[in-house]
Design a protein around this motif. Structure first.
Motif, mmCIF file in Angstrom:
data_model
loop_
_atom_site.group_PDB
_atom_site.id
_atom_site.type_symbol
_atom_site.label_atom_id
_atom_site.label_comp_id
_atom_site.label_asym_id
_atom_site.label_seq_id
_atom_site.Cartn_x
_atom_site.Cartn_y
_atom_site.Cartn_z
ATOM 1 N N VAL A 49 71.356 49.875 34.617
ATOM 2 C CA VAL A 49 71.767 49.283 33.342
ATOM 3 C C VAL A 49 71.297 50.140 32.173
ATOM 4 N N ASN A 50 72.050 50.090 31.083
ATOM 5 C CA ASN A 50 71.672 50.767 29.847
ATOM 6 C C ASN A 50 70.800 49.849 29.003
ATOM 7 N N VAL A 51 69.847 50.427 28.311
ATOM 8 C CA VAL A 51 69.029 49.683 27.364
ATOM 9 C C VAL A 51 69.555 50.000 25.970
ATOM 10 N N TYR A 52 69.850 48.941 25.184
ATOM 11 C CA TYR A 52 70.430 49.105 23.866
ATOM 12 C C TYR A 52 69.406 49.049 22.738
ATOM 13 N N ASP A 53 68.346 48.286 22.939
ATOM 14 C CA ASP A 53 67.452 47.999 21.816
ATOM 15 C C ASP A 53 66.058 47.717 22.341
ATOM 16 N N TYR A 54 65.071 47.906 21.489
ATOM 17 C CA TYR A 54 63.671 47.628 21.815
ATOM 18 C C TYR A 54 63.038 47.016 20.579
ATOM 19 N N GLY A 55 62.131 46.073 20.781
ATOM 20 C CA GLY A 55 61.450 45.487 19.634
ATOM 21 C C GLY A 55 60.046 45.045 19.964
ATOM 22 N N ASP A 56 59.176 45.217 18.992
ATOM 23 C CA ASP A 56 57.813 44.700 19.080
ATOM 24 C C ASP A 56 57.341 44.317 17.680
ATOM 25 N N ASP A 57 58.298 43.893 16.872
ATOM 26 C CA ASP A 57 58.030 43.637 15.464
ATOM 27 C C ASP A 57 57.678 42.191 15.130
ATOM 28 N N ILE A 58 57.838 41.286 16.057
ATOM 29 C CA ILE A 58 57.489 39.882 15.824
ATOM 30 C C ILE A 58 56.151 39.635 16.496
ATOM 31 N N ASP A 59 55.214 39.073 15.761
ATOM 32 C CA ASP A 59 53.841 38.875 16.243
ATOM 33 C C ASP A 59 53.754 38.610 17.740
ATOM 34 N N GLY A 60 53.284 39.592 18.492
ATOM 35 C CA GLY A 60 53.013 39.393 19.902
ATOM 36 C C GLY A 60 54.218 39.355 20.810
ATOM 37 N N LEU A 61 55.416 39.596 20.305
ATOM 38 C CA LEU A 61 56.604 39.609 21.157
ATOM 39 C C LEU A 61 57.075 41.034 21.372
ATOM 40 N N VAL A 62 57.214 41.401 22.624
ATOM 41 C CA VAL A 62 57.700 42.727 22.991
ATOM 42 C C VAL A 62 58.897 42.501 23.908
ATOM 43 N N TYR A 63 60.016 43.157 23.607
ATOM 44 C CA TYR A 63 61.236 42.916 24.367
ATOM 45 C C TYR A 63 62.111 44.152 24.346
ATOM 46 N N PHE A 64 63.036 44.220 25.287
ATOM 47 C CA PHE A 64 64.131 45.161 25.157
ATOM 48 C C PHE A 64 65.422 44.479 25.558
ATOM 49 N N VAL A 65 66.514 45.033 25.049
ATOM 50 C CA VAL A 65 67.844 44.470 25.246
ATOM 51 C C VAL A 65 68.646 45.451 26.083
ATOM 52 N N MET A 66 69.269 44.943 27.134
ATOM 53 C CA MET A 66 70.035 45.804 28.031
ATOM 54 C C MET A 66 71.400 45.197 28.308
ATOM 55 N N GLU A 67 72.254 46.006 28.909
ATOM 56 C CA GLU A 67 73.592 45.510 29.223
ATOM 57 C C GLU A 67 73.484 44.362 30.228
ATOM 58 N N TYR A 68 74.415 43.453 30.101
ATOM 59 C CA TYR A 68 74.468 42.298 31.007
ATOM 60 C C TYR A 68 75.393 42.634 32.160
#
Length: 146
Positions: free
Chosen positions: A101-120
């Motif tokens: 799968v491809n990863v589209y986005d990454y975030g760690d900008d909301i207090d204590g939340l780390v995530y990445f967004v990938m194709e479904y």
């Protein structure tokens, strides 16, 4: 994390009310259906594991269906785990293979939340496939041979 009761925005733990609309922002341990994390509206949970959760989501502006992998908040305070999580997101894009799968986005900008967004990808889970095919390829026990 906290979720706005009105607009369903995912907020940091320091918010008691939503800065967008002033509505109450109760604490949450997982993302409920309808929550909005950085522009991605959660449609449902796809799975969970020891390190995090995976949700089906839709980008609110583009309408793109995607999967959001969220690191469990208790691990987001551990820099080694966060670094490994980010390396996972980067690695799949470096490999660039049609079977990954491809990863589209990454975030760690909301207090204590780390995530990445990938194709479904719509289909079966790996555990479901393994259960199905392992049953097909196991040899019968001596009792079954008659």
């Amino acid at each position: 994390m906290k979720i706005c009761s009105q607009c369903h925005a995912v907020l940091g733990n320091h918010h008691d009310v939503c800065p967008h609309d002033g509505a109450a922002a109760p604490a949450a341990t997982q993302l409920p259906v309808g929550a909005v994390l950085a522009g991605y509206r959660i449609v449902g949970e796809l799975g969970d594991g020891g390190m995090g959760f995976v949700y089906e989501a839709t980008h609110e502006v583009l309408g793109r269906r995607c999967a959001v992998k969220l690191l469990r908040p208790e691990f987001s305070k551990n820099q080694q785990v966060v670094t490994r999580f980010l390396q996972e997101a980067k690695a799949v894009n470096v490999i660039n293979n049609k079977h990954i799968v491809n990863v589209y986005d990454y975030g760690d900008d909301i207090d204590g939340l780390v995530y990445f967004v990938m194709e479904y990808l719509d289909g079966q889970t790996l555990s479901g496939l393994m259960a199905k095919y392992c049953l097909l390829y196991t040899s019968p026990s001596p009792r079954d041979r008659g």
